[in-house]
Design a protein around this motif. Structure first.
Motif, PDB file in Angstrom:
ATOM      1  N   TYR A  18      39.219 -31.305-103.604  1.00 32.90           N
ATOM      2  CA  TYR A  18      39.992 -32.534-103.384  1.00 32.90           C
ATOM      3  C   TYR A  18      41.011 -32.326-102.259  1.00 32.90           C
ATOM      4  N   ILE A  19      41.722 -31.193-102.294  1.00 38.25           N
ATOM      5  CA  ILE A  19      42.675 -30.890-101.235  1.00 38.25           C
ATOM      6  C   ILE A  19      41.964 -30.788 -99.889  1.00 38.25           C
ATOM      7  N   PHE A  20      40.787 -30.177 -99.880  1.00 40.83           N
ATOM      8  CA  PHE A  20      39.973 -30.112 -98.656  1.00 40.83           C
ATOM      9  C   PHE A  20      39.729 -31.506 -98.102  1.00 40.83           C
ATOM     10  N   CYS A  21      39.348 -32.426 -98.968  1.00 42.34           N
ATOM     11  CA  CYS A  21      39.080 -33.800 -98.514  1.00 42.34           C
ATOM     12  C   CYS A  21      40.333 -34.446 -97.931  1.00 42.34           C
ATOM     13  N   LEU A  22      41.467 -34.253 -98.594  1.00 38.31           N
ATOM     14  CA  LEU A  22      42.715 -34.824 -98.092  1.00 38.31           C
ATOM     15  C   LEU A  22      43.071 -34.239 -96.735  1.00 38.31           C
ATOM     16  N   GLU A  23      43.018 -32.926 -96.621  1.00 42.31           N
ATOM     17  CA  GLU A  23      43.461 -32.269 -95.389  1.00 42.31           C
ATOM     18  C   GLU A  23      42.470 -32.425 -94.242  1.00 42.31           C
ATOM     19  N   SER A  24      41.197 -32.476 -94.559  1.00 46.75           N
ATOM     20  CA  SER A  24      40.191 -32.487 -93.495  1.00 46.75           C
ATOM     21  C   SER A  24      39.729 -33.873 -93.082  1.00 46.75           C
ATOM     22  N   THR A  28      45.700 -38.324 -91.939  1.00 43.59           N
ATOM     23  CA  THR A  28      46.599 -39.328 -91.353  1.00 43.59           C
ATOM     24  C   THR A  28      46.670 -40.613 -92.177  1.00 43.59           C
ATOM     25  N   ASP A  29      45.935 -40.706 -93.245  1.00 45.85           N
ATOM     26  CA  ASP A  29      45.982 -41.869 -94.131  1.00 45.85           C
ATOM     27  C   ASP A  29      47.369 -41.977 -94.766  1.00 45.85           C
ATOM     28  N   PRO A  30      47.905 -43.180 -94.893  1.00 47.89           N
ATOM     29  CA  PRO A  30      49.248 -43.335 -95.468  1.00 47.89           C
ATOM     30  C   PRO A  30      49.419 -42.706 -96.865  1.00 47.89           C
ATOM     31  N   ARG A  31      48.408 -42.812 -97.713  1.00 46.68           N
ATOM     32  CA  ARG A  31      48.528 -42.225 -99.058  1.00 46.68           C
ATOM     33  C   ARG A  31      48.561 -40.699 -98.989  1.00 46.68           C
ATOM     34  N   THR A  32      47.779 -40.117 -98.104  1.00 46.04           N
ATOM     35  CA  THR A  32      47.791 -38.665 -97.944  1.00 46.04           C
ATOM     36  C   THR A  32      49.118 -38.219 -97.352  1.00 46.04           C
ATOM     37  N   ARG A  33      49.613 -38.970 -96.382  1.00 48.44           N
ATOM     38  CA  ARG A  33      50.910 -38.639 -95.787  1.00 48.44           C
ATOM     39  C   ARG A  33      52.014 -38.685 -96.842  1.00 48.44           C
ATOM     40  N   GLN A  53      43.075 -25.778 -92.380  1.00 44.91           N
ATOM     41  CA  GLN A  53      43.562 -25.416 -93.708  1.00 44.91           C
ATOM     42  C   GLN A  53      42.678 -26.011 -94.801  1.00 44.91           C
ATOM     43  N   GLY A  54      42.221 -27.223 -94.582  1.00 37.71           N
ATOM     44  CA  GLY A  54      41.322 -27.847 -95.543  1.00 37.71           C
ATOM     45  C   GLY A  54      40.058 -27.037 -95.760  1.00 37.71           C
ATOM     46  N   TYR A  55      39.514 -26.517 -94.657  1.00 33.33           N
ATOM     47  CA  TYR A  55      38.309 -25.705 -94.789  1.00 33.33           C
ATOM     48  C   TYR A  55      38.580 -24.398 -95.521  1.00 33.33           C
ATOM     49  N   TYR A  56      39.763 -23.819 -95.347  1.00 35.81           N
ATOM     50  CA  TYR A  56      40.125 -22.647 -96.144  1.00 35.81           C
ATOM     51  C   TYR A  56      40.061 -22.989 -97.631  1.00 35.81           C
ATOM     52  N   ASN A  57      40.601 -24.140 -98.000  1.00 34.17           N
ATOM     53  CA  ASN A  57      40.564 -24.555 -99.406  1.00 34.17           C
ATOM     54  C   ASN A  57      39.135 -24.737 -99.886  1.00 34.17           C
ATOM     55  N   LEU A  58      38.286 -25.316 -99.044  1.00 35.95           N
ATOM     56  CA  LEU A  58      36.880 -25.487 -99.412  1.00 35.95           C
ATOM     57  C   LEU A  58      36.204 -24.135 -99.622  1.00 35.95           C
ATOM     58  N   PHE A  59      36.447 -23.193 -98.723  1.00 38.93           N
ATOM     59  CA  PHE A  59      35.802 -21.886 -98.836  1.00 38.93           C
ATOM     60  C   PHE A  59      36.253 -21.140-100.095  1.00 38.93           C
ATOM     61  N   LEU A  60      37.533 -21.279-100.461  1.00 38.71           N
ATOM     62  CA  LEU A  60      37.999 -20.672-101.710  1.00 38.71           C
ATOM     63  C   LEU A  60      37.280 -21.292-102.906  1.00 38.71           C
TER      64      LEU A  60
END
Length: 128
Positions: A18-24, A28-33, A53-60
Motif C-alpha cells: 500500500y505504501i508502495f502505491c502511495l509513494e510510487s 502528488t495526490d491531495p490525499r497522499t500529500r 522509496q516506494g519500490y524499496y517498500n515493494l521489494f521488502l
C-alpha cells in the motif's frame, strides 16, 4: 507461534505494498500529500525520491511474501530467513525514521509495529 508470525508479516507486507502505491503512483495526490504532510510543491519536488522509496517498500514486501510461501511449502530455513530479512528491514526502517525525526513516531509505529510483532513471533516459533 510460527503461523502467527507469518500472518503478521503478511499483513506488514500488505501495508508496504500500500505504501508502495502511495509513494510510487499517488505521491502528488491531495490525499497522499495529507497523509505524508507535504505541500503540492514539496510533493512535486520529491516525486522521484518517493518513487524510488516506494519500490524499496515493494521489494521488502516481495522478499517477505516469498519467505512466507517458502516456509509454508516446507523450506523453513530459507523461508524464515527471507521473512526475517524482509520484515526485519521494515522494522529497521521504522527505527531510522523515528531516530531521524522523533515527530514521525506515529508513522514509524504504523510502519514498524506489525513487522516487529511478526519477527518476534517467527523467532519464538522457531525456538519452540
Amino acid at each position: 507461534m510460527l503461523i502467527a508470525g507469518l500472518v503478521l508479516t503478511a499483513v506488514a507486507a500488505l501495508v508496504h505494498v500500500y505504501i508502495f502505491c502511495l509513494e510510487s503512483f499517488a505521491w502528488t495526490d491531495p490525499r497522499t500529500r495529507a497523509t505524508f504532510g507535504t505541500t503540492a510543491e514539496e510533493a512535486e519536488a520529491t516525486r522521484q525520491l518517493a518513487l524510488n522509496q516506494g519500490y524499496y517498500n515493494l521489494f521488502l514486501a516481495i522478499v517477505t511474501v516469498v519467505g512466507i510461501v517458502l516456509t509454508a511449502a516446507g523450506s523453513t530455513a530459507a523461508g524464515t530467513a527471507l521473512v526475517l530479512a524482509g520484515a526485519g528491514s521494515m522494522v529497521a526502517a521504522s527505527v531510522v525514521l523515528v531516530v531521524s525525526d522523533p515527530a514521525k513516531r506515529g508513522a514509524a509505529l504504523k510502519q514498524g509495529l506489525v513487522p516487529a510483532l511478526g519477527v518476534l513471533a517467527v523467532v519464538v516459533g522457531l525456538l519452540t
